[in-house]
Design a protein around this motif. Sequence first.
Motif, PDB file in Angstrom:
ATOM      1  N   ALA A 104     -33.243 -66.960 -37.558  1.00  0.00           N
ATOM      2  CA  ALA A 104     -35.470 -67.662 -38.101  1.00  0.00           C
ATOM      3  C   ALA A 104     -36.103 -66.628 -38.602  1.00  0.00           C
ATOM      4  CB  ALA A 104     -35.545 -69.041 -37.934  1.00  0.00           C
ATOM      5  N   ARG A 105     -36.591 -66.196 -37.991  1.00  0.00           N
ATOM      6  CA  ARG A 105     -37.210 -64.706 -37.687  1.00  0.00           C
ATOM      7  C   ARG A 105     -37.260 -64.200 -38.249  1.00  0.00           C
ATOM      8  NH1 ARG A 105     -38.208 -66.743 -32.106  1.00  0.00           N
ATOM      9  NH2 ARG A 105     -40.359 -67.849 -31.703  1.00  0.00           N
ATOM     10  N   THR A 106     -36.189 -63.507 -38.676  1.00  0.00           N
ATOM     11  CA  THR A 106     -35.814 -62.377 -39.223  1.00  0.00           C
ATOM     12  C   THR A 106     -35.916 -62.392 -40.499  1.00  0.00           C
ATOM     13  OG1 THR A 106     -34.515 -61.570 -37.630  1.00  0.00           O
ATOM     14  CG2 THR A 106     -33.543 -60.911 -39.817  1.00  0.00           C
ATOM     15  N   ILE A 107     -35.102 -64.274 -40.827  1.00  0.00           N
ATOM     16  CA  ILE A 107     -35.694 -64.408 -42.295  1.00  0.00           C
ATOM     17  C   ILE A 107     -36.885 -64.279 -43.008  1.00  0.00           C
ATOM     18  CG2 ILE A 107     -34.522 -66.580 -44.063  1.00  0.00           C
ATOM     19  CD1 ILE A 107     -32.282 -66.417 -42.392  1.00  0.00           C
ATOM     20  N   ALA A 108     -37.579 -64.945 -41.488  1.00  0.00           N
ATOM     21  CA  ALA A 108     -38.974 -65.425 -41.298  1.00  0.00           C
ATOM     22  C   ALA A 108     -40.015 -63.783 -42.482  1.00  0.00           C
ATOM     23  CB  ALA A 108     -40.134 -66.059 -41.064  1.00  0.00           C
ATOM     24  N   MET A 109     -39.536 -62.604 -41.797  1.00  0.00           N
ATOM     25  CA  MET A 109     -39.986 -61.374 -41.633  1.00  0.00           C
ATOM     26  C   MET A 109     -39.594 -60.436 -43.096  1.00  0.00           C
ATOM     27  SD  MET A 109     -39.421 -57.872 -42.217  1.00  0.00           S
ATOM     28  CE  MET A 109     -38.125 -57.992 -40.673  1.00  0.00           C
ATOM     29  N   GLN A 110     -38.313 -61.188 -43.446  1.00  0.00           N
ATOM     30  CA  GLN A 110     -37.723 -60.924 -44.966  1.00  0.00           C
ATOM     31  C   GLN A 110     -38.752 -61.124 -46.102  1.00  0.00           C
ATOM     32  OE1 GLN A 110     -33.776 -61.567 -44.157  1.00  0.00           O
ATOM     33  NE2 GLN A 110     -32.878 -59.659 -43.826  1.00  0.00           N
ATOM     34  N   THR A 111     -38.620 -62.887 -45.405  1.00  0.00           N
ATOM     35  CA  THR A 111     -39.279 -63.121 -46.518  1.00  0.00           C
ATOM     36  C   THR A 111     -40.883 -63.193 -46.976  1.00  0.00           C
ATOM     37  OG1 THR A 111     -38.145 -65.151 -46.286  1.00  0.00           O
ATOM     38  CG2 THR A 111     -40.338 -65.702 -47.433  1.00  0.00           C
ATOM     39  N   LEU A 112     -41.860 -62.726 -45.701  1.00  0.00           N
ATOM     40  CA  LEU A 112     -42.821 -62.444 -45.722  1.00  0.00           C
ATOM     41  C   LEU A 112     -43.092 -60.690 -46.303  1.00  0.00           C
ATOM     42  CD1 LEU A 112     -44.160 -63.864 -42.713  1.00  0.00           C
ATOM     43  CD2 LEU A 112     -45.200 -64.153 -45.178  1.00  0.00           C
ATOM     44  N   PHE A 113     -42.421 -59.874 -45.928  1.00  0.00           N
ATOM     45  CA  PHE A 113     -41.920 -58.192 -46.836  1.00  0.00           C
ATOM     46  C   PHE A 113     -41.503 -58.191 -47.820  1.00  0.00           C
ATOM     47  CE2 PHE A 113     -39.256 -55.302 -48.286  1.00  0.00           C
ATOM     48  CZ  PHE A 113     -40.185 -53.612 -47.783  1.00  0.00           C
ATOM     49  N   ALA A 114     -41.104 -59.308 -48.794  1.00  0.00           N
ATOM     50  CA  ALA A 114     -40.495 -59.207 -50.084  1.00  0.00           C
ATOM     51  C   ALA A 114     -42.134 -59.934 -50.418  1.00  0.00           C
ATOM     52  CB  ALA A 114     -39.749 -60.048 -50.583  1.00  0.00           C
ATOM     53  N   TRP A 115     -42.705 -61.169 -50.272  1.00  0.00           N
ATOM     54  CA  TRP A 115     -44.071 -61.655 -50.483  1.00  0.00           C
ATOM     55  C   TRP A 115     -45.073 -60.319 -50.390  1.00  0.00           C
ATOM     56  CZ3 TRP A 115     -48.367 -62.360 -47.206  1.00  0.00           C
ATOM     57  CH2 TRP A 115     -49.024 -62.993 -47.445  1.00  0.00           C
ATOM     58  N   ASP A 116     -45.359 -60.010 -49.300  1.00  0.00           N
ATOM     59  CA  ASP A 116     -46.507 -58.780 -49.471  1.00  0.00           C
ATOM     60  C   ASP A 116     -45.497 -57.129 -50.457  1.00  0.00           C
ATOM     61  OD1 ASP A 116     -48.270 -57.345 -48.531  1.00  0.00           O
ATOM     62  OD2 ASP A 116     -47.692 -57.140 -46.736  1.00  0.00           O
ATOM     63  N   ASN A 146     -44.521 -57.864 -53.619  1.00  0.00           N
ATOM     64  CA  ASN A 146     -44.786 -57.959 -54.844  1.00  0.00           C
ATOM     65  C   ASN A 146     -45.717 -58.301 -54.644  1.00  0.00           C
ATOM     66  OD1 ASN A 146     -41.736 -57.566 -55.960  1.00  0.00           O
ATOM     67  ND2 ASN A 146     -41.578 -58.992 -54.502  1.00  0.00           N
ATOM     68  N   GLY A 147     -47.318 -58.023 -53.937  1.00  0.00           N
ATOM     69  CA  GLY A 147     -48.377 -58.857 -54.193  1.00  0.00           C
ATOM     70  C   GLY A 147     -48.750 -59.647 -54.339  1.00  0.00           C
ATOM     71  N   GLN A 148     -48.456 -60.675 -52.473  1.00  0.00           N
ATOM     72  CA  GLN A 148     -48.787 -61.423 -52.428  1.00  0.00           C
ATOM     73  C   GLN A 148     -49.210 -63.087 -53.437  1.00  0.00           C
ATOM     74  OE1 GLN A 148     -51.952 -61.008 -49.530  1.00  0.00           O
ATOM     75  NE2 GLN A 148     -50.109 -59.501 -48.729  1.00  0.00           N
ATOM     76  N   LYS A 149     -48.147 -62.822 -54.387  1.00  0.00           N
ATOM     77  CA  LYS A 149     -48.086 -64.658 -54.861  1.00  0.00           C
ATOM     78  C   LYS A 149     -47.216 -65.421 -54.571  1.00  0.00           C
ATOM     79  CE  LYS A 149     -46.956 -60.716 -58.823  1.00  0.00           C
ATOM     80  NZ  LYS A 149     -45.765 -60.229 -59.221  1.00  0.00           N
ATOM     81  N   LYS A 150     -48.103 -66.323 -54.265  1.00  0.00           N
ATOM     82  CA  LYS A 150     -48.319 -67.443 -53.398  1.00  0.00           C
ATOM     83  C   LYS A 150     -46.922 -68.437 -54.714  1.00  0.00           C
ATOM     84  CE  LYS A 150     -52.191 -67.971 -50.777  1.00  0.00           C
ATOM     85  NZ  LYS A 150     -53.495 -68.107 -50.016  1.00  0.00           N
ATOM     86  N   GLU A 151     -46.732 -68.378 -55.362  1.00  0.00           N
ATOM     87  CA  GLU A 151     -46.438 -69.560 -56.047  1.00  0.00           C
ATOM     88  C   GLU A 151     -44.315 -68.963 -56.302  1.00  0.00           C
ATOM     89  OE1 GLU A 151     -47.925 -65.845 -59.021  1.00  0.00           O
ATOM     90  OE2 GLU A 151     -48.612 -67.569 -57.929  1.00  0.00           O
ATOM     91  N   SER A 152     -44.674 -67.311 -55.947  1.00  0.00           N
ATOM     92  CA  SER A 152     -42.892 -67.416 -55.981  1.00  0.00           C
ATOM     93  C   SER A 152     -42.523 -67.410 -54.101  1.00  0.00           C
ATOM     94  CB  SER A 152     -42.714 -65.994 -55.802  1.00  0.00           C
ATOM     95  OG  SER A 152     -43.712 -64.980 -54.953  1.00  0.00           O
TER      96      SER A 152
END
Length: 193
Positions: free
Chosen positions: A18-30, A32-38
Motif C-alpha cells: 500500500a505504501r508503494t502504491i501511495a509513493m507511486q501515486t504521489l510521484f505521478a502527482w508531483d 504532473n504539477g500536483q493537480k489535486k483533481e487527478s
Amino acid sequence: MALYALAPIIYMSNRHLARTIAMQTLFAWDFNGQKKESINELIDENFANFAPHFNDHGFVKETVNGVIEHLEEIDNSIRKYATEWPLEQIVIVDRNILRIGIYELMFNDNIPPRVAINEAIEIGKAFGGDASGKFVNGVLGAIYNNMPEDEKARREEIWEKKKQEEKDRALAIDKTSETSDESAEDGVEEVTE
C-alpha cells in the motif's frame, strides 16, 4: 499455527504494498504539477496497473490524501531537516518517500514511528538511488530524534494497545474456529464395520 501469529506478517506485507502504491501515486502527482483533481484517478490507475487484486484502497487513499492535506508542514520539515538539499532539487522519488514517512511520523497515530521510518527506508532502497535509503533514514531519524519524548511514548503506547487488540481479536477468532470444529466433530457418528 495460531491465526494471530500469521496476522502481522500478512498485515505488514499488505501495508508495504500500500505504501508503494501511495509513493507511486504521489510521484505521478508531483511529476504532473500536483493537480489535486487527478489524485483519485492516479490511485485507481496505480491499483489497476500494479495491484489489481489488492484490497487496501482505504490505506492508500488515507495516506495520499493525508500527505496532500499536510503538504506545507511536511515540506517545511523536509526543508528544515534536509538542509543540504533545496526541496525542488531532491529527486522526486525521494521527496515523496520522505513525504509519506513524515506524514506517518507526525500526523498518523496509527503507525508507530519506527515502522514509518523502516518502511520509508525500504521503499527508498527499492525505488530510489544508491543513497536513497541513507538519505531517508537521516532525515526521518532527525525528525524522530527531535520529537518530544512524551509524544514518542504516547505513539508507542497506542501501537502496543493496537497490537494487543489484534492479538485478542485473532485469539477470539481462533477459539471460535476451534469451537466450531469441535461442534462439527460432535455431529459425526462413528461408523463401525
